[in-house]
Scaffold this active site. Structure first.
Site, PDB file in Angstrom:
ATOM      1  N   HIS A   1      -8.697  -6.228   4.044  1.00  0.00           N
ATOM      2  CA  HIS A   1      -8.330  -5.526   5.258  1.00  0.00           C
ATOM      3  C   HIS A   1      -9.631  -5.169   5.947  1.00  0.00           C
ATOM      4  CE1 HIS A   1      -3.912  -4.028   4.711  1.00  0.00           C
ATOM      5  NE2 HIS A   1      -4.031  -5.347   4.785  1.00  0.00           N
TER       6      HIS A   1
ATOM      7  N   GLU B   1      -2.902  -2.912  -2.687  1.00  0.00           N
ATOM      8  CA  GLU B   1      -4.065  -2.383  -1.956  1.00  0.00           C
ATOM      9  C   GLU B   1      -4.489  -1.021  -2.496  1.00  0.00           C
ATOM     10  OE1 GLU B   1      -3.424  -2.109   2.269  1.00  0.00           O
ATOM     11  OE2 GLU B   1      -5.393  -1.213   2.647  1.00  0.00           O
TER      12      GLU B   1
ATOM     13  N   ASP C   1     -11.901   6.954   6.244  1.00  0.00           N
ATOM     14  CA  ASP C   1     -11.030   5.802   6.473  1.00  0.00           C
ATOM     15  C   ASP C   1     -10.349   5.925   7.837  1.00  0.00           C
ATOM     16  OD1 ASP C   1      -9.507   3.521   6.002  1.00  0.00           O
ATOM     17  OD2 ASP C   1      -7.899   4.655   5.034  1.00  0.00           O
TER      18      ASP C   1
ATOM     19  N   ASP D   1     -10.102   3.833  10.434  1.00  0.00           N
ATOM     20  CA  ASP D   1      -9.461   2.669  11.038  1.00  0.00           C
ATOM     21  C   ASP D   1      -9.829   2.451  12.500  1.00  0.00           C
ATOM     22  OD1 ASP D   1      -7.708   1.411   8.897  1.00  0.00           O
ATOM     23  OD2 ASP D   1      -7.032   3.484   8.779  1.00  0.00           O
TER      24      ASP D   1
ATOM     25  N   ASP E   1      -9.598  -2.868   1.306  1.00  0.00           N
ATOM     26  CA  ASP E   1      -9.724  -2.414   2.681  1.00  0.00           C
ATOM     27  C   ASP E   1     -11.123  -1.817   2.851  1.00  0.00           C
ATOM     28  OD1 ASP E   1      -9.657  -0.412   4.855  1.00  0.00           O
ATOM     29  OD2 ASP E   1      -7.531  -0.870   4.990  1.00  0.00           O
TER      30      ASP E   1
ATOM     31  N   ASP F   1      -7.104  -4.442   9.786  1.00  0.00           N
ATOM     32  CA  ASP F   1      -6.369  -3.181   9.666  1.00  0.00           C
ATOM     33  C   ASP F   1      -7.108  -2.086  10.416  1.00  0.00           C
ATOM     34  OD1 ASP F   1      -4.729  -1.119   9.009  1.00  0.00           O
ATOM     35  OD2 ASP F   1      -5.215  -1.075   6.868  1.00  0.00           O
TER      36      ASP F   1
ATOM     37  N   HIS G   1     -11.633   1.907   2.269  1.00  0.00           N
ATOM     38  CA  HIS G   1     -11.036   2.540   1.097  1.00  0.00           C
ATOM     39  C   HIS G   1     -11.988   2.803  -0.059  1.00  0.00           C
ATOM     40  CE1 HIS G   1      -6.606   1.529   2.245  1.00  0.00           C
ATOM     41  NE2 HIS G   1      -7.283   2.109   3.207  1.00  0.00           N
TER      42      HIS G   1
ATOM     43  N   LYS H   1      -7.036   2.444  -2.847  1.00  0.00           N
ATOM     44  CA  LYS H   1      -7.628   3.399  -1.900  1.00  0.00           C
ATOM     45  C   LYS H   1      -8.265   4.544  -2.681  1.00  0.00           C
ATOM     46  CE  LYS H   1      -6.240   5.869   2.275  1.00  0.00           C
ATOM     47  NZ  LYS H   1      -5.479   5.697   3.503  1.00  0.00           N
TER      48      LYS H   1
ATOM     49  N   TRP I   1       0.853  -1.180   0.000  1.00  0.00           N
ATOM     50  CA  TRP I   1       0.000   0.000   0.000  1.00  0.00           C
ATOM     51  C   TRP I   1       0.890   1.232   0.000  1.00  0.00           C
ATOM     52  CZ3 TRP I   1      -0.154   4.028   3.553  1.00  0.00           C
ATOM     53  CH2 TRP I   1      -1.015   5.078   3.156  1.00  0.00           C
TER      54      TRP I   1
END
Ligand code: RNT
Ligand code: ZN
Length: 425
Positions: A292, A232, A300, A302, A265, A332, A268, A234, A191
């Protein structure tokens, strides 16, 4: 002290739950057996707020930001390993550990990213062997002076680009050694934060550069039993609001034409898009995907993964497509405002609960109603299935795995905080 459940109570409740599921044609034992073998790759970076062990630089940015300053984060490999060992006493099932290149151990020597070697990860490999954990890996394209321009592999500056290509090649070799030593394929996930804060003039240029840089980095074929590469995508990040070079379309095209793994993810995509919706659209074309699992809150962000609709939908789509062999599950999230073990245990258990919940779904009955055209019955059944006695099955599974069911693990984390984490300044 939070309530602990007795073995007798867990067994009694399980027997009743088993019957209720079996009335809908679901075998709870089979679901448990299956769940046990679904590996979840747990990320190292929740343990230290994405700081890594390179020390000095203090360079952050590049789209990654852990917020909060709850005391007790791990400051080196020994602390991180000890914290994780403690956390996994509370996590059932098959686990992997997901490392970033910035978690190298050099014995105090400064080693730049284009010079890292498998030896810098030998302590991790030995530890993983001992604990019977598979390892996964990630090159680190952020928190580095050569990432401050906002471009790494897609940089127009050849020297910068070549540096990151060398880093990528080193990481692939390290991942290969990890996979070989541990006898389980190590996924090497790329990423990169590349993109720009404001409207770029040359979107296409950077994408062409990235394509070529990736081709060069992936030139050497490595044993797929040891390692596989993943990319990955995004939509946007901090400081790359206007443009991300490695967007979904870019990497989907790249993955399909180069036979590498596409990583998706949960944070994302556009907030009205769901990762879960995309799985069945990609499965006919991608023979492997890496997820993820994360919890984006408005962006995003997390946040720690929960047993919520979005996570259940991801698990459900994998189960309904019977795609557990094609989809690798990694986590993640990183929350620096709470105890890091609490974050790991909560997020991983929530993911595993979602997996179990999906395995216990009487999917055949839903499909049968749908195929008959009785969408009312399909809707009614979906609603009924949400409240089948899932908790007793989860508790029974935890008990059988030798892990505390219910909330009493929280006390164990509290004790560890008192005994170990509080003394870290
Ligand atoms: C960033 C990506 C990436 C990172 C890790 C630390 O938006 O999700 O996976 O979180 O590499
Ligand atoms: Zn991610």
């Amino acid at each position: 002290m939070y309530p602990a459940l007795s073995e007798e109570q867990i067994n009694d409740e399980y027997v009743k739950a088993k019957e209720m599921y079996s009335a809908f044609g679901v075998d709870t034992c089979q679901a448990i057996e299956k769940l046990k073998d679904i590996p979840v790759s747990i990320h190292c970076w929740q343990g230290d707020d994405c700081a890594g062990f390179e020390g000095e630089s203090g360079i952050t940015g590049g789209g990654i930001l852990a917020t909060g300053n709850y005391p007790g984060r791990a400051r080196n490999g020994d602390e991180l390993r000890r914290d994780f060992e403690t956390a996994i006493t509370m996590i059932p099932g098959k686990k992997r550990f997901n490392l970033h290149a910035m978690y190298l151990e050099t014995g105090g020597k400064t080693v730049d990213r284009d010079e890292i070697e498998p030896g810098h990860f030998s302590r991790w490999i030995d530890w993983a062997k001992e604990l019977n954990l598979g390892l996964d890996f990630n090159p680190t394209y952020f928190s580095h002076p050569k990432a401050v321009s906002g471009f790494t592999l897609s940089s127009k500056d050849k020297a910068i680009r070549d540096f990151w290509i060398r880093h990528t090649i080193r990481c692939r070799e390290i991942a290969c050694v990890m996979g070989k030593e541990l006898g389980t394929t190590c996924i090497n996930n790329l990423w990169l934060p590349d993109g720009s804060k404001d409207y770029p003039a040359d979107r296409y240029g950077h994408r062409m550069i990235l394509q070529e840089a990736l081709d060069r980095a992936f030139e050497k074929k490595l044993d797929p039993d040891c390692t596989l590469d993943a990319v990955e995508s995004k939509l946007f990040g901090l400081a790359s609001e206007a443009y991300v070079v490695g967007s979904h379309e870019f990497y989907l095209g790249y993955a399909l034409t180069r036979s590498v793994i596409l990583t998706m993810d949960a944070g994302h995509y556009h907030p009205t898009e769901d990762l879960s919706d995309k799985l069945s659209a990609l499965l006919p074309f991608c023979n492997r995907l890496l997820l993820h699992v994360s919890r984006p809150m408005r962006w995003d962000s997390d946040h720690v993964v929960l047993f919520d609709d979005a996570t259940r939908a991801i698990a459900r789509e994998i189960k309904r497509a019977d795609a557990f062999h094609y989809i690798s599950i990694a986590l993640d999230f990183f929350d620096a405002s709470i105890n890091r073990l609490t974050a790991w245990v909560t997020g991983t258990r929530a993911t595993q609960k979602a997996l179990l919940f999906s395995l216990l779904e009487p999917t055949d009955l839903l499909v049968a109603e749908e195929d008959k055209g009785n969408t009312g019955n399909r809707l009614a059944l979906m609603e009924e299935f949400k409240t089948l006695p899932f908790v007793p099955v989860w508790n029974y599974y935890c008990m059988k795995e030798g892990v505390v069911p219910g909330a009493s693990w929280i006390d164990a984390v509290g004790e560890y905080e008192e005994k170990v984490l509080k003394s870290r300044s």
